[in-house]
Design an enzyme around this catalytic site. Structure first.
Site, mmCIF file in Angstrom:
data_model
loop_
_atom_site.group_PDB
_atom_site.id
_atom_site.type_symbol
_atom_site.label_atom_id
_atom_site.label_comp_id
_atom_site.label_asym_id
_atom_site.label_seq_id
_atom_site.Cartn_x
_atom_site.Cartn_y
_atom_site.Cartn_z
ATOM 1 N N GLY A 10 22.106 -4.244 -14.742
ATOM 2 C CA GLY A 10 21.485 -4.149 -15.909
ATOM 3 C C GLY A 10 21.386 -6.007 -16.409
ATOM 4 O O GLY A 10 22.552 -6.281 -16.174
ATOM 5 N N ASP A 35 24.083 8.013 -11.519
ATOM 6 C CA ASP A 35 22.850 8.041 -12.264
ATOM 7 C C ASP A 35 23.029 8.934 -13.096
ATOM 8 O O ASP A 35 23.134 10.300 -13.065
ATOM 9 C CB ASP A 35 21.340 9.009 -11.158
ATOM 10 C CG ASP A 35 20.386 9.637 -11.497
ATOM 11 O OD1 ASP A 35 20.513 9.254 -12.930
ATOM 12 O OD2 ASP A 35 19.013 9.287 -11.314
ATOM 13 N N ILE A 36 23.004 8.509 -14.148
ATOM 14 C CA ILE A 36 23.303 8.578 -15.480
ATOM 15 C C ILE A 36 22.767 10.362 -15.569
ATOM 16 O O ILE A 36 23.166 11.608 -16.596
ATOM 17 C CB ILE A 36 23.987 8.582 -16.785
ATOM 18 C CG1 ILE A 36 21.909 7.473 -17.543
ATOM 19 C CG2 ILE A 36 24.419 6.918 -16.762
ATOM 20 C CD1 ILE A 36 22.770 7.190 -18.992
ATOM 21 N N ALA A 59 19.575 2.054 -19.414
ATOM 22 C CA ALA A 59 18.803 3.090 -20.194
ATOM 23 C C ALA A 59 17.400 2.369 -19.823
ATOM 24 O O ALA A 59 17.026 1.310 -18.800
ATOM 25 C CB ALA A 59 18.483 2.407 -21.789
ATOM 26 N N TYR A 60 16.623 3.350 -19.722
ATOM 27 C CA TYR A 60 14.871 2.969 -19.545
ATOM 28 C C TYR A 60 14.945 2.112 -20.824
ATOM 29 O O TYR A 60 14.935 2.359 -22.077
ATOM 30 C CB TYR A 60 14.118 4.267 -19.864
ATOM 31 C CG TYR A 60 13.010 4.506 -19.438
ATOM 32 C CD1 TYR A 60 12.690 4.737 -18.336
ATOM 33 C CD2 TYR A 60 11.936 3.805 -20.015
ATOM 34 C CE1 TYR A 60 11.210 4.652 -17.915
ATOM 35 C CE2 TYR A 60 10.663 3.553 -19.306
ATOM 36 C CZ TYR A 60 10.710 4.032 -18.615
ATOM 37 O OH TYR A 60 9.015 4.527 -18.018
ATOM 38 N N ASP A 101 17.268 -2.135 -32.382
ATOM 39 C CA ASP A 101 16.738 -1.979 -33.320
ATOM 40 C C ASP A 101 15.557 -1.718 -33.955
ATOM 41 O O ASP A 101 15.186 -0.980 -34.635
ATOM 42 C CB ASP A 101 16.594 -4.070 -33.942
ATOM 43 C CG ASP A 101 15.969 -4.018 -32.466
ATOM 44 O OD1 ASP A 101 16.010 -3.722 -31.663
ATOM 45 O OD2 ASP A 101 15.058 -4.805 -33.542
ATOM 46 N N TYR A 124 9.831 4.670 -26.778
ATOM 47 C CA TYR A 124 11.635 4.230 -26.122
ATOM 48 C C TYR A 124 12.584 4.094 -27.754
ATOM 49 O O TYR A 124 13.529 4.566 -27.494
ATOM 50 C CB TYR A 124 11.488 2.674 -25.854
ATOM 51 C CG TYR A 124 12.706 1.460 -25.570
ATOM 52 C CD1 TYR A 124 13.309 1.211 -24.318
ATOM 53 C CD2 TYR A 124 12.648 0.979 -27.069
ATOM 54 C CE1 TYR A 124 15.149 1.540 -25.121
ATOM 55 C CE2 TYR A 124 14.307 -0.389 -26.932
ATOM 56 C CZ TYR A 124 15.134 0.673 -25.885
ATOM 57 O OH TYR A 124 16.472 -0.323 -26.419
#
Ligand SMILES: NC(=O)C1=CN([C@@H]2O[C@H](COP(=O)(O)OP(=O)(O)OC[C@H]3O[C@@H](n4cnc5c(N)ncnc54)[C@H](OP(=O)(O)O)[C@@H]3O)[C@@H](O)[C@H]2O)C=CC1
Ligand SMILES: Cc1cn([C@H]2C[C@H](O)[C@@H](COP(=O)(O)OP(=O)(O)O[C@H]3O[C@@H](C)C(=O)[C@@H](O)[C@H]3O)O2)c(=O)[nH]c1=O
Length: 315
Positions: A10, A35-36, A59-60, A101, A124
């Site tokens: 990423g 793959d977490i 993260a997604y 945030d 999210y």
């Protein structure tokens, strides 16, 4: 130091790899490598490698898609974070977990501090908050230390035997890599599109390279107490103001003169931009806590944008 980086493919992952310190033995694991959401794979990889530090940059992050893909968003952002925290605790490794945030609802009138109450507006944000709680829970003395992230109450004492786990909230990341707002604006402008950009969301754009440097610095601070910290760019802008800066940098790189004449871009309000997820109207983070500990701010937004746009144009 042995460091395991997840989400290495990423934008933050790539920026960290670019800046890897010479004394780090880095295992940079992208989605395919680790793959977490696979609890056994996480546990096996951590046992094998025995890192002293784990950085979770996986993260997604597709904010709109998460609205209709809730299960997957939680699988990565909550459960994946928990599996890493559990594995880190068993291995005695420190963990730096990145959050957002978007855990705030944007009703605040001043920059958010770490203890401010959270209230995410979208899937999210809720899944990232659940991830924060899962991480803090793993290094807590009492099982419900996650109350901290929910209520803004003071954190409980960490377990005496626990390594420190850092939840590092950041905002509005941009970089040469991956998918981000700056690249969308540059691509639209180069295609000659008329750009309509919301002027009622205020945040602090953060160059992912600066965040990577801050993470490296934090990695060198073994005594930093665990808990939540904020790190973001130091200038608060609306999305429209940010887009204007991007176009200024693009106009300058292409020697086009005044960006408002060279490109067609118009301020709009959020309701005019049709997206699936609501975003906070104001999500500026207060960086005071981490700055007092000596973590550096990095270059300003104009410098970072100029450098980034030049790199994008070079291909
Ligand atoms: N982007 C932003 O504006 C902001 C991001 N953050 C946070 O910062 C962190 C880094 O974000 P950023 O670099 O921009 O995100 P990216 O989307 O660029 O990178 C996330 C990486 O995680 C990988 N990933 C997704 N699912 C899994 C999984 N199950 N196992 C392992 N890897 C997985 C993705 O791989 P693939 O693409 O193959 O699925 C991708 O390479 C995240 O925690 C994010 O929530 C916080 C504030 C702002
Ligand atoms: C590209 C574009 C976006 N927008 C609007 C849509 C939306 O309301 C807002 C933000 O757009 P984006 O979808 O690019 O950004 P978004 O995915 O909301 O960015 C967020 O990503 C996650 C991962 C985070 O953690 C946050 O900190 C934040 O950076 O700007 C415009 O108005 N015009 C445009 O041309």
């Amino acid at each position: 130091m042995k460091v395991l980086l997840t989400g290495a493919g990423g934008q933050l992952g790539r920026c960290l790899q670019d800046r890897r310190p010479a004394d780090w033995r880095l295992l940079a694991a992208d989605h395919k490598t680790l793959d977490i959401t696979d609890v056994q794979a996480v546990s096996r990889r951590v046992k094998q490698f025995q890192p002293q530090l784990i950085i979770n940059a996986a993260a997604y992050t597709n904010v709109d898609q998460a609205e209709s893909d809730r299960e997957r968003a939680y699988a990565v952002n909550e459960h994946g974070a928990r599996y890493l925290a559990q594995a880190a605790r068993h291995a005695g490794a420190r963990l730096i977990h990145i959050s957002t945030d978007y855990v705030f609802d944007g009703e605040g009138l001043r920059p958010y501090v770490e203890t401010d109450p959270v209230n995410p507006l979208n899937v999210y944000g809720r899944s990232k908050l659940a991830g924060e709680q899962a991480v803090l829970q793993e290094c807590a003395e009492q099982p419900n230390v996650a109350d901290h992230a929910q209520s803004g109450a003071a954190p409980r004492q960490p377990r005496p035997d626990a390594p420190s786990f850092i939840v590092l909230r950041t905002a509005w990341l941009y970089s040469e890599y991956g998918r981000n707002f700056v690249k969308a604006i540059v691509a639209g402008a180069l295609q000659g599109q008329e750009l309509n950009v919301v002027n009622d969301q205020i945040g602090a754009p953060t160059y992912a390279g600066n965040l990577a440097q801050a993470i490296i610095q934090i990695g060198r601070m073994p005594d930093l107490p665990g808990g939540v910290y904020h790190y973001s760019g130091s200038v608060a802008l609306t999305r429209y103001e940010f887009a204007r800066k991007v176009l200024d940098a693009l106009g300058e790189a292409q020697r086009l003169g005044d960006s408002s004449e060279a490109f067609r871009f118009t301020p709009i309000v959020s309701g005019q931009h049709s997206v699936a997820a609501s975003r906070p109207k104001y999500s500026v983070l207060d960086n005071g806590k981490i700055q007092k500990l000596g973590v550096k701010e990095g270059d300003g937004v104009d410098v970072c944008l100029r450098r980034m746009v030049a790199a994008l144009l070079r291909g």
